[in-house]
Design a protein around this motif. Structure first.
Motif, mmCIF file in Angstrom:
data_model
loop_
_atom_site.group_PDB
_atom_site.id
_atom_site.type_symbol
_atom_site.label_atom_id
_atom_site.label_comp_id
_atom_site.label_asym_id
_atom_site.label_seq_id
_atom_site.Cartn_x
_atom_site.Cartn_y
_atom_site.Cartn_z
ATOM 1 N N LEU A 147 14.045 -6.943 13.043
ATOM 2 C CA LEU A 147 14.376 -6.283 14.314
ATOM 3 C C LEU A 147 13.153 -5.617 14.924
ATOM 4 N N GLY A 148 12.297 -5.066 14.065
ATOM 5 C CA GLY A 148 11.127 -4.352 14.557
ATOM 6 C C GLY A 148 9.912 -5.216 14.790
ATOM 7 N N GLY A 149 10.003 -6.517 14.509
ATOM 8 C CA GLY A 149 8.873 -7.418 14.764
ATOM 9 C C GLY A 149 7.680 -7.162 13.868
ATOM 10 N N GLY A 150 7.930 -6.676 12.632
ATOM 11 C CA GLY A 150 6.827 -6.347 11.741
ATOM 12 C C GLY A 150 6.846 -7.139 10.451
ATOM 13 N N LYS A 151 6.036 -6.672 9.462
ATOM 14 C CA LYS A 151 5.911 -7.327 8.169
ATOM 15 C C LYS A 151 6.567 -6.453 7.106
ATOM 16 N N LEU A 152 7.058 -7.098 6.062
ATOM 17 C CA LEU A 152 7.583 -6.418 4.885
ATOM 18 C C LEU A 152 6.659 -6.726 3.727
ATOM 19 N N LEU A 153 6.057 -5.668 3.158
ATOM 20 C CA LEU A 153 5.103 -5.821 2.064
ATOM 21 C C LEU A 153 5.569 -5.011 0.870
ATOM 22 N N ALA A 154 5.301 -5.516 -0.329
ATOM 23 C CA ALA A 154 5.724 -4.845 -1.552
ATOM 24 C C ALA A 154 4.510 -4.421 -2.363
ATOM 25 N N VAL A 155 4.587 -3.227 -2.945
ATOM 26 C CA VAL A 155 3.558 -2.712 -3.851
ATOM 27 C C VAL A 155 4.086 -2.864 -5.270
ATOM 28 N N GLU A 156 3.443 -3.708 -6.068
ATOM 29 C CA GLU A 156 3.917 -3.996 -7.414
ATOM 30 C C GLU A 156 3.519 -2.919 -8.413
ATOM 31 N N ALA A 157 2.410 -2.222 -8.180
ATOM 32 C CA ALA A 157 1.906 -1.217 -9.109
ATOM 33 C C ALA A 157 1.040 -0.228 -8.338
ATOM 34 N N PRO A 158 0.818 0.979 -8.892
ATOM 35 C CA PRO A 158 0.031 1.991 -8.162
ATOM 36 C C PRO A 158 -1.349 1.521 -7.741
ATOM 37 N N ASN A 159 -2.024 0.719 -8.565
ATOM 38 C CA ASN A 159 -3.373 0.293 -8.196
ATOM 39 C C ASN A 159 -3.394 -0.714 -7.052
ATOM 40 N N ARG A 160 -2.201 -1.147 -6.598
ATOM 41 C CA ARG A 160 -2.118 -2.072 -5.456
ATOM 42 C C ARG A 160 -1.743 -1.356 -4.168
ATOM 43 N N ALA A 161 -1.418 -0.066 -4.253
ATOM 44 C CA ALA A 161 -0.913 0.649 -3.078
ATOM 45 C C ALA A 161 -1.937 0.692 -1.952
ATOM 46 N N ARG A 162 -3.175 0.972 -2.264
ATOM 47 C CA ARG A 162 -4.206 1.087 -1.215
ATOM 48 C C ARG A 162 -4.389 -0.235 -0.479
ATOM 49 N N LEU A 163 -4.474 -1.342 -1.205
ATOM 50 C CA LEU A 163 -4.697 -2.650 -0.576
ATOM 51 C C LEU A 163 -3.510 -3.042 0.287
ATOM 52 N N VAL A 164 -2.297 -2.870 -0.227
ATOM 53 C CA VAL A 164 -1.122 -3.284 0.526
ATOM 54 C C VAL A 164 -0.939 -2.423 1.773
ATOM 55 N N LEU A 165 -1.152 -1.122 1.650
ATOM 56 C CA LEU A 165 -1.027 -0.255 2.812
ATOM 57 C C LEU A 165 -2.091 -0.577 3.858
ATOM 58 N N HIS A 166 -3.272 -0.947 3.418
ATOM 59 C CA HIS A 166 -4.316 -1.340 4.372
ATOM 60 C C HIS A 166 -3.907 -2.590 5.133
ATOM 61 N N ARG A 167 -3.277 -3.543 4.451
ATOM 62 C CA ARG A 167 -2.811 -4.758 5.135
ATOM 63 C C ARG A 167 -1.745 -4.416 6.176
#
Length: 475
Positions: A147-167
């Protein structure tokens, strides 16, 4: 860009040696400090009864000095309230977007999005970063991003949070969007989900999107995958979408319309032009050596009109159910006059049109800009931009008078390099940039000048006058 941080007990629970809330807060703090200088952002925390603002709207420069504190965790958060507040603020951006960082809950979020207007060419769009395994994502979160025209991204572990949030932040900063307008053979809109993919990326990398709602994504070329046995018609839907560098790119699938072509001279007389008409991107020939005027019934979408003599080409974007009349003819000229301090002011100019198949034409105020005849949106690049409508006649000249602007000159110490500064409105929104020692044009009104070192000064701009101030010192 607005960020929403879910402050719930689920986010505060143990997760790979820390908590989701700790990982999200740390990653978000780093992302705020790394935003491009042209960006603005604000942060809300979604609690059970309120949506507290952790960081007030600020420029990227100010956010580099901001400190994001982990909010206290409570029970079940009111994500819908936080979403409504964030969307209301993000709607003023170009583009505007919300990035939700959550545990996987989505209660009421779809209704919060549906309660407002659908995203336009500039949003606001909604992206979601779910702090948890992708397989455990709630289907409701997918609906929120659709509905919002965006992406859904998942963070599998804490060390991936920075990369996924940057994307997610990079997606939310894109100035481009794609709108697939889908109809059946009776010109009725169709509700369906299709996939947007990089060519050669495979089904695994497909991003779902809703027909007839825009999707924010980076510029580039994408493959479109449509559901089998859909009611799209007549003909086959487009397989490729080339998303422009900014603004909204429209692709049409299904439906028919009627296109009338005529050619007029400078004095309004009919011109005996011959044309070939083909559909794009399919290349199907719709008319050959056709004398004008002519009316063509065709599938909705973009068409290329090639004039045989004089050799030139035009484009038309025909919508489903539309009866369009496109007037061809010799190119005209558009002259835009902009009064400024000490006389006429020369500013970069963009004309978007003709309305039947818009493209961007670049020029400057005070100078004639050659254009095909038609209707245009004209944007003079001052602060904030001046917008107006104009119609260019075949073979003639149209003069457009814009409201007068004022000038601002921020002095700097002799012998020092010019320094950049930002121009904010009275609500703190970043409107543009300038450099000390250089005069910039602004619409009349009140503004705040913000130096990169943090110095601030208020200024009032008057039409046709040059305002001079000293560069504000650091606090």
């Amino acid at each position: 860009m607005a960020f929403i941080l879910e402050a719930s007990m689920e986010m505060a629970g143990p997760w790979h040696g820390q908590t989701r809330l700790e990982a999200a807060t740390e990653a978000l703090g780093r992302e705020l400090a790394a935003l491009p200088l042209t960006a603005e952002a604000a942060v809300w925390a979604a609690g059970p009864d309120d949506a507290a603002q952790l960081i007030a709207p600020a420029t990227a420069q100010a956010l580099k000095r901001a400190r994001l504190v982990k909010p206290p965790a409570h029970g079940r958060p009111d994500l819908a309230l936080a979403m409504r507040r964030a969307l209301a603020w993000a709607a003023g951006g170009r583009p505007g977007a919300v990035v939700l960082i959550c545990s996987g809950q989505a209660g009421g979020l779809d209704q919060a999005i549906l309660a407002g207007d659908p995203p336009g060419a500039d949003g606001p769009f909604t992206h979601v970063v779910a702090m948890g395994p992708g397989k455990a994502l709630a289907p409701a979160l997918m609906r929120v991003t659709l509905l919002g025209g965006g992406k859904l991204l998942a963070v599998e572990a804490p060390n991936r949070a920075r990369l996924v949030l940057h994307r997610a932040a990079q997606a939310a900063l894109s100035p481009a969007s794609l709108l697939a307008v889908v109809h059946d053979a009776a010109n009725r809109p169709i509700e369906l989900t299709y996939k947007i993919m990089h060519p050669g990326g495979g089904e695994k990398f497909g991003r779902p999107a809703l027909a007839n709602r825009p999707a924010q994504l980076p510029p580039g070329s994408y493959a479109l995958v449509w559901p089998k046995d859909s009611a799209i018609g007549p003909g086959q839907p487009p397989q490729i979408a080339r998303v422009a560098s900014r603004g909204q790119t429209i692709v049409r699938a299904g439906g028919t319309g009627r296109l009338t072509l005529e050619a007029k001279g400078e004095n309004g007389q009919d011109l005996p032009w011959l044309v070939n008409v083909t559909s794009a991107p399919g290349g199907r020939l719709l008319a050959t050596n056709q004398a004008l005027p002519v009316t063509i019934q065709a599938a909705a979408g973009e068409m290329i009109i090639q004039v045989i003599k004089p050799p030139t080409s035009w484009r038309a974007d025909l919508a489903a159910g539309q009866a369009m009349t496109l007037t061809l003819g010799p190119w005209g000229r558009l002259r835009v006059n902009l009064p400024g301090p000490d006389g006429p002011w020369r500013a970069p100019l963009t004309a978007i049109g003709p309305a039947q198949a818009p493209r961007r034409w670049a020029g400057r105020t005070q100078s004639p800009l050659p254009l095909p005849p038609g209707d245009y949106e004209v944007i003079a690049q001052v602060i904030p931009p001046l917008r107006a409508k104009a119609a260019t006649p075949p073979g003639g000249e149209r003069i457009l008078e814009l409201p007068a602007v004022g000038g601002l000159l921020v002095f700097f110490e002799p012998g020092r390099e010019p320094r950049p500064y930002a121009v904010h409105d009275t609500e703190g929104r970043n409107l543009g940039r300038g450099h000390t020692g250089q005069t910039i044009a602004l619409q009349p009104g009140r503004y705040e000048i913000v130096m990169t070192h943090g110095g601030r000064a208020n200024v009032a701009i008057t039409a046709r006058q040059l305002t001079r101030i000293d560069a504000p010192s650091a606090p």
